[in-house]
Design a protein around this motif. Structure first.
Motif, PDB file in Angstrom:
ATOM      1  N   HIS A 136       0.835  -1.203   0.000  1.00 52.55           N
ATOM      2  CA  HIS A 136       0.000   0.000   0.000  1.00 52.55           C
ATOM      3  C   HIS A 136       0.872   1.258   0.000  1.00 52.55           C
ATOM      4  O   HIS A 136       0.635   2.189  -0.781  1.00 52.55           O
ATOM      5  N   ALA A 137       1.869   1.284   0.850  1.00 51.21           N
ATOM      6  CA  ALA A 137       2.736   2.464   0.940  1.00 51.21           C
ATOM      7  C   ALA A 137       3.431   2.732  -0.394  1.00 51.21           C
ATOM      8  O   ALA A 137       3.549   3.879  -0.832  1.00 51.21           O
ATOM      9  N   ARG A 138       3.885   1.666  -1.062  1.00 51.03           N
ATOM     10  CA  ARG A 138       4.637   1.829  -2.302  1.00 51.03           C
ATOM     11  C   ARG A 138       3.744   2.173  -3.487  1.00 51.03           C
ATOM     12  O   ARG A 138       4.211   2.773  -4.450  1.00 51.03           O
ATOM     13  N   HIS A 139       2.482   1.719  -3.449  1.00 52.83           N
ATOM     14  CA  HIS A 139       1.667   1.768  -4.661  1.00 52.83           C
ATOM     15  C   HIS A 139       0.437   2.680  -4.592  1.00 52.83           C
ATOM     16  O   HIS A 139      -0.204   2.917  -5.600  1.00 52.83           O
ATOM     17  N   LYS A 140       0.130   3.193  -3.411  1.00 51.08           N
ATOM     18  CA  LYS A 140      -1.151   3.907  -3.287  1.00 51.08           C
ATOM     19  C   LYS A 140      -1.254   5.119  -4.210  1.00 51.08           C
ATOM     20  O   LYS A 140      -2.360   5.522  -4.575  1.00 51.08           O
ATOM     21  N   ALA A 141      -0.106   5.687  -4.601  1.00 49.86           N
ATOM     22  CA  ALA A 141      -0.152   6.892  -5.432  1.00 49.86           C
ATOM     23  C   ALA A 141      -0.776   6.624  -6.796  1.00 49.86           C
ATOM     24  O   ALA A 141      -1.297   7.542  -7.422  1.00 49.86           O
ATOM     25  N   TRP A 142      -0.738   5.382  -7.260  1.00 47.07           N
ATOM     26  CA  TRP A 142      -1.355   5.109  -8.570  1.00 47.07           C
ATOM     27  C   TRP A 142      -2.537   4.139  -8.490  1.00 47.07           C
ATOM     28  O   TRP A 142      -3.333   4.055  -9.425  1.00 47.07           O
ATOM     29  N   THR A 143      -2.668   3.402  -7.382  1.00 54.00           N
ATOM     30  CA  THR A 143      -3.753   2.413  -7.312  1.00 54.00           C
ATOM     31  C   THR A 143      -5.059   3.043  -6.851  1.00 54.00           C
ATOM     32  O   THR A 143      -6.115   2.426  -6.972  1.00 54.00           O
ATOM     33  N   ASN A 144      -4.978   4.272  -6.287  1.00 51.60           N
ATOM     34  CA  ASN A 144      -6.174   4.948  -5.766  1.00 51.60           C
ATOM     35  C   ASN A 144      -6.870   4.136  -4.681  1.00 51.60           C
ATOM     36  O   ASN A 144      -8.069   4.284  -4.457  1.00 51.60           O
ATOM     37  N   ARG A 190      10.635   6.654 -11.292  1.00 47.91           N
ATOM     38  CA  ARG A 190       9.448   7.427 -11.683  1.00 47.91           C
ATOM     39  C   ARG A 190       8.845   8.156 -10.497  1.00 47.91           C
ATOM     40  O   ARG A 190       9.077   7.804  -9.350  1.00 47.91           O
ATOM     41  N   LEU A 191       7.941   9.081 -10.802  1.00 50.69           N
ATOM     42  CA  LEU A 191       7.066   9.620  -9.768  1.00 50.69           C
ATOM     43  C   LEU A 191       6.148   8.478  -9.326  1.00 50.69           C
ATOM     44  O   LEU A 191       5.686   7.701 -10.164  1.00 50.69           O
ATOM     45  N   PRO A 192       5.874   8.377  -8.037  1.00 49.18           N
ATOM     46  CA  PRO A 192       5.030   7.276  -7.546  1.00 49.18           C
ATOM     47  C   PRO A 192       3.667   7.199  -8.241  1.00 49.18           C
ATOM     48  O   PRO A 192       3.121   6.123  -8.429  1.00 49.18           O
ATOM     49  N   GLU A 193       3.141   8.338  -8.655  1.00 47.58           N
ATOM     50  CA  GLU A 193       1.843   8.353  -9.329  1.00 47.58           C
ATOM     51  C   GLU A 193       1.895   7.592 -10.650  1.00 47.58           C
ATOM     52  O   GLU A 193       0.867   7.218 -11.209  1.00 47.58           O
ATOM     53  N   GLU A 194       3.111   7.398 -11.166  1.00 52.11           N
ATOM     54  CA  GLU A 194       3.254   6.789 -12.495  1.00 52.11           C
ATOM     55  C   GLU A 194       3.724   5.341 -12.431  1.00 52.11           C
ATOM     56  O   GLU A 194       4.069   4.752 -13.448  1.00 52.11           O
ATOM     57  N   TYR A 195       3.731   4.769 -11.217  1.00 50.34           N
ATOM     58  CA  TYR A 195       4.193   3.388 -11.075  1.00 50.34           C
ATOM     59  C   TYR A 195       3.358   2.412 -11.896  1.00 50.34           C
ATOM     60  O   TYR A 195       3.849   1.389 -12.342  1.00 50.34           O
TER      61      TYR A 195
END
Lengths: 442, 442
Positions: free
Chosen positions: A282-290, B65-70
């Motif tokens: 969650h910490a690593r991926h939340k920025a794109w997984t919403n 990358r920016l985390p939003e773009e993972y």
């Protein structure tokens, strides 16, 4: 405190339904179309229902056998201990094992009631599913008040009927239901679909537990047909992790902070890793997984909603401080091959001695009682349901726990070299059993 | 000791093969039929080989990358950091991250060399697989002696060629190979078949490690297409447990006590539970399964043969005493989305501080060196490859680690509501990418 002072509640055992299970719970007309218990000319048993053939009357119910015969699947009631399908004998077996109370999953109907999902005529399924619940709650559990935690099944193919059944079960005093952790495997919408919202609501309003038993939606895979069978057995409990991760991401858990999920037969030792991994992901991926967990971490949600349970799990109990100690319970898994019957207290005592008395009380009975709204001590004084007291009663009643030899289907042919049993052998045995029965049924 | 004194070796990273990888390792004729790197009119990259189309040049290579773009999968080299596919830049990125040495799995050829298995003309596959090994060992790893642990792939569809390739790789100084943990998924006999005996023998004779990277034979299942993607990410490492249990039951481990298996990207925190469960299953079932572990317990065999590794695993490291502390190693997973680049030392230091200096040395570098027969200190003085020394070099070289914005395929369409990304979105993105490319290739 010693092992004789323990009060043990098991949140995962199994019942093989007896032939007359529907007799008292259906009209004559509905009984005619109900699942039917059959005996073939070799004494093998099976059920038929709506054109389907269900051979596995015992499903690994090997309790009480010689260890050499664990792999022989019982294919008739006579190949099993009476306690597997007769409730008075079951209570005797619980006494001999020091088990005060037990939650039982069904067999011929499926842990998750899946048999009724597979049937074509769902109006019949609904009638018979309700009759199963009546038998289970009123007859099986009702025969010995206070000794069983009832667990119903649901007609989840029909959401209106599901909500009605939840309310009906709740009125009967049933506090748990069992369902498939992957309804998509039954052709239903995924748990993330709004289809399920009325059910979550009804379960929470009635403060009922949803039990997800291993092996239903995401069973452990066989690595290959040549793989030694112990490999498969080893991975069984952990296979629930796929479903656990899916349910952990269920948005309804944020809407309903009191929703309760039991991971039945999960084991516990892998769960701290699993929670840490969920937090990391969650910490690593939340920025794109919403994704979102209501401002909490996934591990917070897991600890709040999920009960896990153990048969024999020294590593997990050593790390109880990395779990929520209020959400761990004991399970016996009677009559399946993992069960430590009739020596549960001996094994259990070894792995919990380092805990405080308060912690021991929680994992052996307190957590199960709170989570399942089940008050053992309304029915019994504590001193009457300890391991020591129950075993004294079993001794007085002459309960015989000596391992016995039974017949049953074998994974290897007679005379075959003593080679290792592999996944393919079990598959063949089951297929043979099914084919045999299908010929009879046909 | 502080984090700048650590010497870190990573036993699991990845390389995206550069377009010219085969140029120096094949005759003109063989180069003609080799995998071919292509660029379409939109600048997207893909490889073609024997009529197959391989779109995933980067496979989750989102480092930097920016985390939003993972979630945006790179579909061309320009959408990735140079360190993903250029070796000098890779070493710069390792320096910036304090990584002294690294083992790299391939991408377009598959972690396990699976691409060559899928190709029809195996005589061509054999030629090009060998050329991959030459490129990997001599050109990629050879460019910076002592900074890489070479890891070959094998033509396991041909056992004679496999043994020859093992011997050839060993002569080149390669001490590890990567294969699919479930060869039955490639149409080959299971690992329990005598087919593999010459290979086990050759690997042991050359003291080489067999690496089983997660995701090849038994990938983590998607719970459903609606399942939030973090559920899948969470369960990825533990999915290797199916293969681990299968390999744990491999009889060759009894015949070859020196056989070495690396569970690549396994995580470690679930493994003590797994070993205990394997012991329990064996104790309960051995009377009918006819299995055997040479008089040892399954956990003894696991501890003797299997190396596991961790990215960030506080629970596992807290329980190092329940593992074999000589068989745990660090992994960085550069350039995939789990990687903590460029902050590995900061994360790592937090989770190992409770260990003794000897234990820290083991899990950060000593175990990897012993297991992979890799002597970092033959090439470098210790003080020149510490985190502090490598980072000082990176700073002097001006290595820029600032997260950057890259383009790439997206899991959600532009303008779509910020809903949770689910398994089905990733599936659609990959399918779209594949279709696009197939149209070009076709």
């Amino acid at each position: 405190m010693d092992k004789n002072d323990l009060v043990i509640i098991s949140v995962d055992d199994h019942v093989t339904e007896p032939p007359d299970m529907f007799d008292k719970h259906l009209s004559a007309a509905d009984l005619k179309t109900a699942p039917k218990f059959c005996v073939d000319e070799n004494g093998k048993n099976y059920w038929t229902y709506q054109g389907m053939f269900m051979p596995s009357v015992g499903l690994n119910a090997v309790v009480g056998r010689l260890p050499e015969e664990y792999g022989m699947e019982p294919s008739s009631l006579e190949e099993m201990r009476d306690g597997v399908y007769k409730v008075d004998d079951r209570v005797n077996d619980m006494n001999a094992n020091g088990i005060a109370a037990s939650l039982n999953f069904g067999t011929c109907v499926g842990f998750d009631g899946g048999r009724f999902h597979k049937a074509e005529d769902k109006s019949l399924s609904l009638i018979h599913l309700r009759a199963y619940n009546d038998w289970h709650v009123d007859e099986w559990c009702g025969a010995h008040p206070g000794r069983f935690i009832p667990c119903g099944i649901l007609p989840t193919w029909d959401m209106k009927a599901t909500v009605e059944e939840i309310n009906r079960l709740a009125k009967k005093g049933c506090t748990a239901i069992s369902m498939n952790e992957a309804p998509t495997s039954q052709g239903l919408p995924s748990i993330h679909n709004e289809y399920w919202e009325p059910m979550w609501k009804a379960l929470v309003e009635n403060d009922m537990v949803t039990c997800l038993h291993i092996g239903a939606g995401h069973p452990a895979p066989h690595a290959s047909m040549d793989s030694p069978i112990e490999a498969w057995i080893t991975t069984m409990p952990m296979s629930v992790s796929t479903g656990a991760a899916d349910w952990l991401n269920l948005e309804a858990l944020l809407k309903y902070p009191n929703m309760k999920i039991a991971l039945s037969e999960s084991g516990i030792g892998w769960i701290p890793y699993f929670m840490e991994r969920a937090d990391f992901s969650h910490a690593r991926h939340k920025a794109w997984t919403n994704s979102g967990f209501g401002g909490l971490k996934p591990s917070d949600i897991f600890k709040r909603h999920f009960m896990s349970c153990f048969i024999d799990d020294a590593f997990g109990l050593k790390n109880l401080d990395s779990l929520n100690e209020d959400m761990v319970a004991y399970e016996c898994d009677y009559p399946h091959s993992d069960t430590l019957w009739p020596e549960v207290p001996e094994y259990l005592w070894k792995s919990i001695q380092h805990l405080t008395e308060a912690q021991i009380e929680k994992v052996t009975n307190g957590n199960a009682m709170r989570f399942f709204n089940f008050d053992l001590f309304k029915h019994f004084k504590r001193e009457d349901v300890t391991v020591g007291a129950l075993r004294a009663k079993a001794a007085a009643d002459g309960v015989d726990t000596t391992p016995k030899s039974y017949s049953g289907d074998k994974p290897l042919a007679d005379g075959e070299a003593k080679r290792r049993v592999v996944s393919g052998d079990l598959m063949k045995m089951f297929a043979h059993h099914a084919q045999n029965g299908a010929n009879k049924a046909g």
